[in-house]
Design an enzyme around this catalytic site. Structure first.
Site, PDB file in Angstrom:
ATOM      1  N   HIS A 129       0.854  -1.194   0.000  1.00 10.70           N
ATOM      2  CA  HIS A 129       0.000   0.000   0.000  1.00 10.70           C
ATOM      3  C   HIS A 129       0.886   1.240   0.000  1.00 10.70           C
ATOM      4  CE1 HIS A 129       0.925  -0.468   4.235  1.00 10.70           C
ATOM      5  NE2 HIS A 129       0.362   0.695   4.538  1.00 10.70           N
TER       6      HIS A 129
ATOM      7  N   ASP B  58       5.769   4.779   5.150  1.00  7.13           N
ATOM      8  CA  ASP B  58       6.706   3.831   5.776  1.00  7.13           C
ATOM      9  C   ASP B  58       6.914   2.575   4.926  1.00  7.13           C
ATOM     10  OD1 ASP B  58       3.982   3.303   6.577  1.00  7.13           O
ATOM     11  OD2 ASP B  58       4.681   1.983   8.178  1.00  7.13           O
ATOM     12  N   HIS B  59       6.185   2.473   3.789  1.00 10.99           N
ATOM     13  CA  HIS B  59       6.330   1.310   2.907  1.00 10.99           C
ATOM     14  C   HIS B  59       6.908   1.662   1.540  1.00 10.99           C
ATOM     15  CE1 HIS B  59       3.957  -1.400   5.594  1.00 10.99           C
ATOM     16  NE2 HIS B  59       3.611  -0.207   6.056  1.00 10.99           N
TER      17      HIS B  59
ATOM     18  N   HIS C 174      -7.287  -1.671   4.851  1.00 17.33           N
ATOM     19  CA  HIS C 174      -6.411  -0.913   5.759  1.00 17.33           C
ATOM     20  C   HIS C 174      -6.955   0.511   5.710  1.00 17.33           C
ATOM     21  CE1 HIS C 174      -2.905   0.583   7.773  1.00 17.33           C
ATOM     22  NE2 HIS C 174      -2.262   0.992   6.698  1.00 17.33           N
TER      23      HIS C 174
ATOM     24  N   ASP D 237       0.017  -3.905   6.153  1.00 11.56           N
ATOM     25  CA  ASP D 237      -0.846  -3.270   7.147  1.00 11.56           C
ATOM     26  C   ASP D 237      -2.285  -3.689   6.878  1.00 11.56           C
ATOM     27  OD1 ASP D 237       1.560  -2.116   7.622  1.00 11.56           O
ATOM     28  OD2 ASP D 237       0.871  -0.039   7.516  1.00 11.56           O
TER      29      ASP D 237
ATOM     30  N   HIS E  34       5.855  -5.440  11.560  1.00  6.03           N
ATOM     31  CA  HIS E  34       5.287  -4.092  11.726  1.00  6.03           C
ATOM     32  C   HIS E  34       5.062  -3.856  13.224  1.00  6.03           C
ATOM     33  CE1 HIS E  34       2.663  -0.600  10.558  1.00  6.03           C
ATOM     34  NE2 HIS E  34       3.408  -0.629   9.468  1.00  6.03           N
TER      35      HIS E  34
END
Ligand SMILES: [Zn+2]
Ligand SMILES: [Zn+2]
Length: 319
Positions: A74, A78-79, A154, A225, A283
């Site tokens: 996604h 942070d990804h 999410h 997530d 995570h």
């Protein structure tokens, strides 16, 4: 890492995963941001690319070779922020000539802004850069392996999980074939391909006569997530390994709900409901210590590990 050779027909595919970053939202002293490498035979995939991923790849010792396919769960920062640095490095090398980035439409738009707006700023990429929109279903398939994407709830649209799997198959029963007078060679290949053949004595032999019951192949499910698990039970069903987030503990379940994340207990309950082989939690938030996360999950589902950066796992379905 796998040798790259084809497995023998009776041998299950081995899937390996190296955790490069296991922290939620921001890095900690011990944990980098989300990124993992999944490999089988000679194929490799980077799954997510949080800030700092390049250095994690270096530290892990896995090398950059063949890391030209990236799957993004996604579009949260942070990804994806590590993609900018990775592209910048790859463009300076001549060793990597193409980079494919797969993501949902919304994430892809943000990645496009990051790469074309910030990194490239009008310049032509010095390698073949392909941004590919993920739709649920099969992304790649070659003989004996399949990569599929499935929707995950999410925050925001277009979040995906990934299934790395060896398709189910029926084993060829050699003794039966021998008893029925089907010699090794093209006749056996036709039977495996589902075609009836005429045996040496003139009898017709059906595939049913020489194929055993269906055996499910090795299967690794990766979920990034995630806000809820009821819509994931079927896709996770009976997988050998499940990698999934566990950002919160049960005492803060209200925060988990508010921010669209799971508690360790929810992740473990999914593993129970879907009869998973082994559960890997990632995570991990800086607000808890790892033992608390393990404790909460293992009380529900004992076959669980809380992943650390550079942990490496091997997944192969037992015969
Ligand atoms: Zn995240
Ligand atoms: Zn997120």
């Amino acid at each position: 890492m796998p040798s790259g050779g084809r497995p023998e027909p009776h041998e299950r595919v081995l899937i390996e995963l190296v955790f490069l970053g296991t922290s939620a939202s921001a890095p900690s002293v011990q944990r980098g941001l989300s990124s993992h490498v999944v490999s089988y035979r000679d194929a490799r995939f980077l799954v997510d690319c949080g800030e700092g991923t390049q250095r994690q790849i270096l530290r892990s010792g896995i090398g950059f070779r063949r890391l030209s396919r990236i799957l993004i769960t996604h579009g949260h920062l942070d990804h994806i922020l590590g993609l900018a640095g990775l592209l910048s490095t790859f463009m300076r090398w001549e060793a990597i000539d193409s980079l494919e980035i797969w993501a949902g439409a919304w994430a892809l738009e943000r990645i496009h802004d990051l790469l074309y707006g910030v990194v490239l700023r009008g310049a032509k990429p010095a390698l073949d850069l392909q941004l590919r929109a993920i739709e649920p279903g099969t992304l790649l398939e070659d003989d004996g392996f399949r990569l599929t994407a499935f929707p995950v709830s999410h925050r925001g649209p277009g979040c995906f999980g990934f299934a790395f799997e060896e398709p189910s198959r029926r084993p060829f029963l050699v003794e039966r074939a021998e008893a029925l007078g089907v010699p090794p060679g093209p006749l056996r290949r036709d039977l495996v391909a589902g075609k009836p053949v005429v045996a040496l004595d003139g009898r017709t032999v059906q595939p049913e006569d020489v194929l055993g019951p269906v055996r499910r192949g090795t299967r690794l499910i990766h979920v990034g997530d995630c806000a809820r698990t009821d819509d994931l039970v079927e896709v996770c069903r009976d997988a050998d390994a499940l990698v999934i987030e566990a950002t919160y503990l049960d005492v803060e379940a209200d925060l988990a709900r508010e921010f669209g994340h799971l508690t360790a207990r929810q992740a473990a309950s999914l593993a129970v409901d879907a009869s998973i082989g082994h559960l890997y939690l990632t995570h991990i938030s800086r607000r808890y210590n790892e033992r608390e996360v393990f404790h909460e999950a293992s009380a529900v589902f004992p076959s669980v590990s809380v992943a650390r950066d550079f942990d490496s796992i091997q997944v192969r379905r037992p015969e």
